[in-house]
Design an enzyme around this catalytic site. Structure first.
Site, short mmCIF file in Angstrom:
data_model
loop_
_atom_site.label_atom_id
_atom_site.label_comp_id
_atom_site.label_asym_id
_atom_site.label_seq_id
_atom_site.Cartn_x
_atom_site.Cartn_y
_atom_site.Cartn_z
CB ALA A 60 -0.82 0.09 1.29
NE ARG A 112 -2.71 -4.22 -6.50
CZ ARG A 112 -2.10 -5.01 -5.62
NH1 ARG A 112 -0.80 -4.57 -5.25
NH2 ARG A 112 -2.83 -5.84 -5.08
CD GLN A 161 1.70 -11.07 -2.31
OE1 GLN A 161 1.22 -12.35 -2.11
NE2 GLN A 161 0.84 -10.10 -2.80
CG ASP A 197 -3.44 -3.38 1.19
OD1 ASP A 197 -3.18 -4.24 1.84
OD2 ASP A 197 -2.95 -3.03 0.17
CG ASN A 253 -3.40 -6.91 5.27
OD1 ASN A 253 -2.57 -5.81 4.46
ND2 ASN A 253 -2.55 -7.81 5.84
#
Ligand code: MRU
Length: 362
Positions: free
Chosen positions: A53, A84, A204, A245, A255
């Site tokens: 973010a 996004r 990630q 986020d 998130n």
């Protein structure tokens, strides 16, 4: 223990271009991509070259500087925002840049700008936009340090923590959000161990967080997302630390997908669940988690792992990239303005007006 800066960086501003570390290729390859136009920053954001973010907010801000050189600011503001949808930091950074742009527009209108001073004015606008983008990056870096300290104070000695996704220097301008707390606790000699969830489907956790933990020499083990419950039951986990986020006005937090299940498990096992995020992630204009837009990404990312098919041909899939954790499951939100505790509706609003560094209690 001596403190040094984190070893990883995800973007570098070079005045005429923005360099982005291609996170799609990590940890196998370190490749930097040079963006000279706002369009290339937008597509790099969409395609996850840059992600996380705060990092996409910083990248977008620099994208607007490039757009000013291209004389395409309005198009860039729209195009970058569309890259996004879930992380509000993108919108927040673009609104800051738009404000600078509007101020210049107004000045020009006031003095009925003539062609000959037009060029000079464009130069000053570019300089002002660049200064704002640098300020956004600097503020994020400093906010990471504050959150790191505040979050580390919440942890016991010999803490064992669990985290999801990547929230470190690859996702921010500095130490990171949840990762910043881990980093600070490690350097304060308080941290015993980290369990990093691999974070399916985009990995990630295994590709990026494991890479950063290794670089920083922080003791960790990688686990699959499905191992979280078992470890919460059988090990003494001190806290769950996650980034965010977008945090709605009532504390509901979007998130990375899988965060919500971690919060439910944490509640069942009576483990404190902490959200760590800069104030730029708090969105008081969004009342609850229900109004947070959840990005649906390509199902290819579920059906394949790094280009290799893992499902029968023709299988259908879903890919919501984020989920919303209801605020009732959150013990505290660690921000650069202080640690916010429930009731969040009240305390987030109060913190908004009070400014930095105070702890709010129910
Ligand atoms: O899809 P990503 O990789 O951009 O998602 C990132 C996250 O969900 C992070 O946890 C979040 O941005 C907050 S931490 C910087």
């Amino acid at each position: 223990m001596s403190q040094t800066l984190p070893k990883t960086k995800s973007f570098r501003w070079k005045k005429t271009s923005l360099q982005l570390l291609d996170q799609r290729l990590l940890p196998q390859k370190t490749v930097w991509i040079t963006c000279k136009t706002w369009q290339s920053v937008a597509s790099a954001t969409r395609e996850m070259v840059v992600r996380g973010a705060p990092a996409i907010g910083c990248a977008a801000a620099y994208g607007v500087v490039l757009a000013a050189k291209q004389k395409q600011i309005p198009q860039a503001l729209k195009g970058l925002l569309a890259a996004r949808p879930t992380a509000v930091n993108l919108q927040w950074a673009l609104e800051r840049m738009e404000k600078i742009h509007n101020n210049f527009g107004m000045q020009n209108a006031d003095c009925g700008i003539k062609e000959d001073i037009n060029k000079k004015n464009q130069k000053s606008e570019i300089a002002a936009l660049e200064a704002e983008a640098i300020a956004i990056e600097t503020e994020d870096r400093l906010s990471n340090q504050s959150m790191g300290r505040l979050g580390s104070d919440l942890l016991p000695q010999n803490a064992i923590v669990m985290t999801i996704c990547n929230t470190g220097s690859l996702a921010t301008a500095g130490l990171g959000t949840a990762f910043g707390v881990i980093w600070s606790a490690h350097h304060a000699g308080k941290l015993k161990h980290v369990y990093a969830l691999e974070t399916r489907p985009y990995l990630q956790g295994s590709r990026l967080t494991a890479y950063e933990l290794q670089q920083e020499k922080i003791p960790f083990e990688l686990i699959t997302d499905s191992m979280a419950a078992h470890l919460m039951k059988t090990e003494k986990i001190s806290a769950i630390l996650v980034g965010a986020d977008r945090i709605a006005a009532n504390g509901d937090t979007a998130n990375k997908i899988g965060t919500y299940s971690l919060a439910v498990l944490a509640q069942h096992h009576e483990i404190p669940f902490y959200v760590v995020a800069p104030w730029s992630t708090v969105d008081l204009r969004t009342p609850t988690g229900q109004q947070i837009p959840i990005e649906e990404r390509s199902t290819k990312e579920v059906l394949e792992v790094q280009g290799k098919s893992i499902a029968p041909k023709g299988a259908r899939a879903r890919h919501p990239a984020f989920d919303v954790t209801p605020s009732i499951l959150i013990r505290a939100i660690v921000t650069d303005r202080g640690v916010v505790k429930p009731p969040f509706s009240n305390n987030l609003r109060l913190q908004h007006y009070r400014g930095p560094f105070s702890t709010l209690h129910s």
